[in-house]
Design an enzyme around this catalytic site. Sequence first.
Site, PDB file in Angstrom:
ATOM      1  N   CYS A  67     -11.145  -9.396  10.971  1.00 36.96           N
ATOM      2  CA  CYS A  67     -10.823  -9.092   9.588  1.00 36.96           C
ATOM      3  C   CYS A  67      -9.557  -9.877   9.268  1.00 36.96           C
ATOM      4  O   CYS A  67      -8.706 -10.063  10.135  1.00 36.96           O
ATOM      5  CB  CYS A  67     -10.567  -7.590   9.475  1.00 36.96           C
ATOM      6  SG  CYS A  67      -9.939  -7.073   7.874  1.00 36.96           S
ATOM      7  N   TRP A  94      -8.707 -13.645  -2.292  1.00 41.62           N
ATOM      8  CA  TRP A  94      -8.746 -12.302  -1.714  1.00 41.62           C
ATOM      9  C   TRP A  94      -9.582 -11.411  -2.640  1.00 41.62           C
ATOM     10  O   TRP A  94      -9.418 -11.459  -3.852  1.00 41.62           O
ATOM     11  CB  TRP A  94      -7.320 -11.737  -1.587  1.00 41.62           C
ATOM     12  CG  TRP A  94      -7.336 -10.295  -1.203  1.00 41.62           C
ATOM     13  CD1 TRP A  94      -7.566  -9.792   0.042  1.00 41.62           C
ATOM     14  CD2 TRP A  94      -7.161  -9.170  -2.067  1.00 41.62           C
ATOM     15  NE1 TRP A  94      -7.549  -8.425   0.008  1.00 41.62           N
ATOM     16  CE2 TRP A  94      -7.298  -8.009  -1.277  1.00 41.62           C
ATOM     17  CE3 TRP A  94      -6.915  -9.033  -3.439  1.00 41.62           C
ATOM     18  CZ2 TRP A  94      -7.190  -6.722  -1.804  1.00 41.62           C
ATOM     19  CZ3 TRP A  94      -6.807  -7.756  -3.965  1.00 41.62           C
ATOM     20  CH2 TRP A  94      -6.945  -6.614  -3.151  1.00 41.62           C
ATOM     21  N   ASP A 120     -12.145  -7.102   1.201  1.00 42.29           N
ATOM     22  CA  ASP A 120     -11.499  -5.841   0.842  1.00 42.29           C
ATOM     23  C   ASP A 120     -12.064  -5.301  -0.461  1.00 42.29           C
ATOM     24  O   ASP A 120     -11.734  -4.185  -0.856  1.00 42.29           O
ATOM     25  CB  ASP A 120      -9.991  -6.054   0.683  1.00 42.29           C
ATOM     26  CG  ASP A 120      -9.283  -5.966   2.023  1.00 42.29           C
ATOM     27  OD1 ASP A 120      -9.918  -5.515   2.997  1.00 42.29           O
ATOM     28  OD2 ASP A 120      -8.105  -6.362   2.104  1.00 42.29           O
ATOM     29  N   ASP A 174      -8.037   3.339  10.922  1.00 34.82           N
ATOM     30  CA  ASP A 174      -7.477   2.084  10.412  1.00 34.82           C
ATOM     31  C   ASP A 174      -5.953   2.102  10.512  1.00 34.82           C
ATOM     32  O   ASP A 174      -5.355   2.873  11.284  1.00 34.82           O
ATOM     33  CB  ASP A 174      -7.982   1.853   8.976  1.00 34.82           C
ATOM     34  CG  ASP A 174      -8.124   0.388   8.611  1.00 34.82           C
ATOM     35  OD1 ASP A 174      -7.095  -0.230   8.291  1.00 34.82           O
ATOM     36  OD2 ASP A 174      -9.245  -0.155   8.672  1.00 34.82           O
ATOM     37  N   ASP A 175      -5.319   1.275   9.722  1.00 33.36           N
ATOM     38  CA  ASP A 175      -3.878   1.054   9.719  1.00 33.36           C
ATOM     39  C   ASP A 175      -3.103   2.374   9.595  1.00 33.36           C
ATOM     40  O   ASP A 175      -3.550   3.308   8.935  1.00 33.36           O
ATOM     41  CB  ASP A 175      -3.571   0.154   8.514  1.00 33.36           C
ATOM     42  CG  ASP A 175      -2.206  -0.474   8.572  1.00 33.36           C
ATOM     43  OD1 ASP A 175      -1.432  -0.132   9.474  1.00 33.36           O
ATOM     44  OD2 ASP A 175      -1.926  -1.320   7.708  1.00 33.36           O
ATOM     45  N   LYS A 206     -10.979  -3.101  15.394  1.00 34.14           N
ATOM     46  CA  LYS A 206     -10.922  -3.940  14.191  1.00 34.14           C
ATOM     47  C   LYS A 206      -9.657  -4.784  14.313  1.00 34.14           C
ATOM     48  O   LYS A 206      -8.554  -4.249  14.326  1.00 34.14           O
ATOM     49  CB  LYS A 206     -10.875  -3.052  12.954  1.00 34.14           C
ATOM     50  CG  LYS A 206     -10.765  -3.817  11.638  1.00 34.14           C
ATOM     51  CD  LYS A 206     -10.869  -2.843  10.468  1.00 34.14           C
ATOM     52  CE  LYS A 206     -10.578  -3.507   9.134  1.00 34.14           C
ATOM     53  NZ  LYS A 206     -10.565  -2.522   8.038  1.00 34.14           N
ATOM     54  N   TRP A 207      -9.835  -6.089  14.442  1.00 33.32           N
ATOM     55  CA  TRP A 207      -8.720  -7.016  14.666  1.00 33.32           C
ATOM     56  C   TRP A 207      -8.371  -7.659  13.329  1.00 33.32           C
ATOM     57  O   TRP A 207      -9.028  -8.587  12.881  1.00 33.32           O
ATOM     58  CB  TRP A 207      -9.142  -8.077  15.685  1.00 33.32           C
ATOM     59  CG  TRP A 207      -8.079  -9.037  16.096  1.00 33.32           C
ATOM     60  CD1 TRP A 207      -7.476  -9.986  15.317  1.00 33.32           C
ATOM     61  CD2 TRP A 207      -7.496  -9.177  17.398  1.00 33.32           C
ATOM     62  NE1 TRP A 207      -6.555 -10.697  16.044  1.00 33.32           N
ATOM     63  CE2 TRP A 207      -6.551 -10.224  17.330  1.00 33.32           C
ATOM     64  CE3 TRP A 207      -7.685  -8.520  18.619  1.00 33.32           C
ATOM     65  CZ2 TRP A 207      -5.804 -10.635  18.433  1.00 33.32           C
ATOM     66  CZ3 TRP A 207      -6.948  -8.929  19.713  1.00 33.32           C
ATOM     67  CH2 TRP A 207      -6.013  -9.976  19.618  1.00 33.32           C
ATOM     68  N   ASP A 208      -7.312  -7.140  12.714  1.00 35.21           N
ATOM     69  CA  ASP A 208      -6.965  -7.558  11.356  1.00 35.21           C
ATOM     70  C   ASP A 208      -5.901  -8.657  11.390  1.00 35.21           C
ATOM     71  O   ASP A 208      -5.223  -8.866  12.409  1.00 35.21           O
ATOM     72  CB  ASP A 208      -6.442  -6.324  10.597  1.00 35.21           C
ATOM     73  CG  ASP A 208      -6.575  -6.442   9.093  1.00 35.21           C
ATOM     74  OD1 ASP A 208      -6.923  -7.531   8.602  1.00 35.21           O
ATOM     75  OD2 ASP A 208      -6.319  -5.425   8.407  1.00 35.21           O
ATOM     76  N   MET A 209      -5.711  -9.350  10.283  1.00 34.65           N
ATOM     77  CA  MET A 209      -4.693 -10.410  10.165  1.00 34.65           C
ATOM     78  C   MET A 209      -4.449 -10.581   8.672  1.00 34.65           C
ATOM     79  O   MET A 209      -5.333 -11.022   7.963  1.00 34.65           O
ATOM     80  CB  MET A 209      -5.233 -11.695  10.793  1.00 34.65           C
ATOM     81  CG  MET A 209      -4.219 -12.770  11.019  1.00 34.65           C
ATOM     82  SD  MET A 209      -3.675 -13.594   9.522  1.00 34.65           S
ATOM     83  CE  MET A 209      -5.041 -14.645   9.137  1.00 34.65           C
ATOM     84  N   ASN A 210      -3.251 -10.206   8.216  1.00 35.96           N
ATOM     85  CA  ASN A 210      -3.094 -10.047   6.772  1.00 35.96           C
ATOM     86  C   ASN A 210      -2.107 -10.977   6.074  1.00 35.96           C
ATOM     87  O   ASN A 210      -1.592 -10.632   5.015  1.00 35.96           O
ATOM     88  CB  ASN A 210      -2.707  -8.592   6.464  1.00 35.96           C
ATOM     89  CG  ASN A 210      -3.895  -7.670   6.643  1.00 35.96           C
ATOM     90  OD1 ASN A 210      -4.947  -7.902   6.062  1.00 35.96           O
ATOM     91  ND2 ASN A 210      -3.745  -6.650   7.468  1.00 35.96           N
TER      92      ASN A 210
END
Length: 720
Positions: free
Chosen positions: A515, A188, A537, A355-356, A465-469
């Site tokens: 993302c 990361w 990031d 964003d988030d 924005k398709w995030d996956m964390n």
Amino acid sequence: MAIFYHEDSKVFHLQSKNTSYIFQINNGYLTHAYWGKKINNNQDLSSLLFHQKDDFLDRLPQEYPQYGSGDHRSPSYQVQLVDDGSRITELIYKEHSILPGKPKLDGLPATYVESEQEADTLVITLEDSYTGLEVKLNYTVYKDFDVIARSANFYNKGEKSLKLLRALSATVDFHDSNYEALYLSGAWSREAYVQRRPLGPGTTSLDNKRGASSHQMNPFLSLVRPNTDENHGEAYGFNLVYSGSFIAEAEVDPFENTRVSIGLNPFDFSWELDSKDSFQTPEATLVYSNEGIGGLSRNYHKLYRTRLARGVHRDKVRPILVNNWEATYFDFNEDKIEEIAKVGADLGIELFVLDDGWFGKRDDDTTSLGDWFEDRKKLPNGLENLAKRVNDLGIQFGLWFEPEMISPDSELYRKHPDWCLHVPGRRRTLARTQSVLDLSRQDVQDYLFDTLHGILSRAPISYVKWDMNRFMTEIGSAQWPAEKQQEIAHRYMLGLYKLLERITNAFPNILFESCASGGGRFDPGMLYYMPQTWTSDDTDAIERQKIQYGTSIVYPVSAIGAHVSAVPNHQVGRMPPLKTRGDVAMSGNFGYELDLTKFTEEEKEIVKEQVKTYKENRSLIQQGDLYRLKSPFEGKGNETSWMFVSDDKSEAIVFYFRVLAEPEAPYKRLILHGLDENFKYKQGTTDQVYGGDFLMQAGLPISPKNTDYTSLVFKFRQVK
Ligand code: DGJ
């Protein structure tokens, strides 16, 4: 481009623009003969097959080898007979056909054609007569790219149940081992570091078991000759069009052959194949270049930019965006958002991304994933109203989601505690205080589709924005029976792809960016649905030189999201000047990720200039040919340089970065590439004119300012 079959010698010759790929049917086995620079088809190709017809399997170079009957290397596949537990099968050539174009892969992302003239596909059917298992090997040869796209399809034609234990996408048996492995690994905020090391006896194995293609290891393996560099020498690329766990390995055997295979990770994988069931492997893209690593990259870039990415945004230049994540994190309200968007619009920025933190009770990262409704505390007038207000400023509105996740502290979790991946009776390991939704379930997919559909149809949203964390743990599903639990990781990916297909089809005009905590899923699978990716990031301009350099080995610059962020940098505390931050970000898909309202007037002027420069050059940068000139992974790693050249070679833009000032630095010349040696090029707004030959032989004289974190940009235009 062509696929030839020589009936007499039973030789297949797959010929692309500059390459040949040759193999033969040999006692029913498919024996690999050659892959490399193009060979004339009008000759006796069977003499390429220097091995003996009765060679034992352990040294026979093969196309899709089995295990258990004499070949002791790693096989391409393994199938278990459920009845008796045996794992022996023998795939023998049955028939083949040559089709114009390229058939779609069922449920999986893949490269494609727009007309049948662009490619031909060879489909070879192999059969294990004892079980009735049929395997179709697909080879697509493109006319305009030096690419062979391969995949395998398993079909249980027999009556008895089978179980796939291993089902890779492609294997190539090279005839020697004088290669180095080149690949991209990292972590990361340190993605895509270029690694290079010689092969030796034994296996060089790259894999990941995280349920995502991952920051740690990209699903890419290249074999290069020891003397191969950016511009010269042979380079072979293997890349998996897949976003989950994978394996890519190069095994050097005692006879100095090298077996390279790539595909789904067989670890913790099995797939039931009952009578009449079939299973499609993901696609692997195999690229050959004898113009070094740069040539390999340009092949991948063009293929992925034009025949992997899809949709209305594929060929369009991408908007310059400002994202509020590093500006506000979770702490914002409507007015703050509007203020940032307003400054953005004044500076010429085209898209604002929220964003988030806009939904549920999301004031930090411990809660609310799954509750995709506005937080009325932050957005009392709702999303629709905010998006309209932003639009009224003359700037588009984009929105962040992390659809695949669920917070235990959410309404969704309280209602559906069994909707996340989990194993009964076991701990549900959290990461970033969240669990992974079980996308192998149709009801979960439908819920996500309906929820996203609702929001995206309500508000004027131009970008997602398709995030996956987080990665997968305790991979299990409450919905599937015990025998299918080892299918879940792959079923998740199939479910995700299905969902992405539905959503992107329902909103064809929305620009989607993928993302995964930055580059945790920078892979061709995601690029098929979303033409750009948030690269890392880590927004520090110095760290980004390495990350963007490494990412560009495979992925096109149009896909490489790169933003100017604040100083001191939030990840590493560094303070590169705004010019350098801008120049590094302009080498990708450009944007800003900071509080624009905090800029001084002087800084705003610089930003205006950056925005203008990027607009003038973005088609060149996003769609031109990339030539990497200096690697941050070589020498002292102090310098990085790359350039972009237009298709007709009439225009080029060159970027040069130096990390630390050099006392008593030598005179410097940058050897350019990709220009036309007979063209004359005028440098920017100066009167300086150079010959293309001069710039590529003698080089461009440069004198960077002797300070830390410096950068230079040069523009060249052909003059007649
Ligand atoms: C990880 C992403 O990479 C960031 O850009 C940001 O969107 C955060 N997630 C938000 O949680």
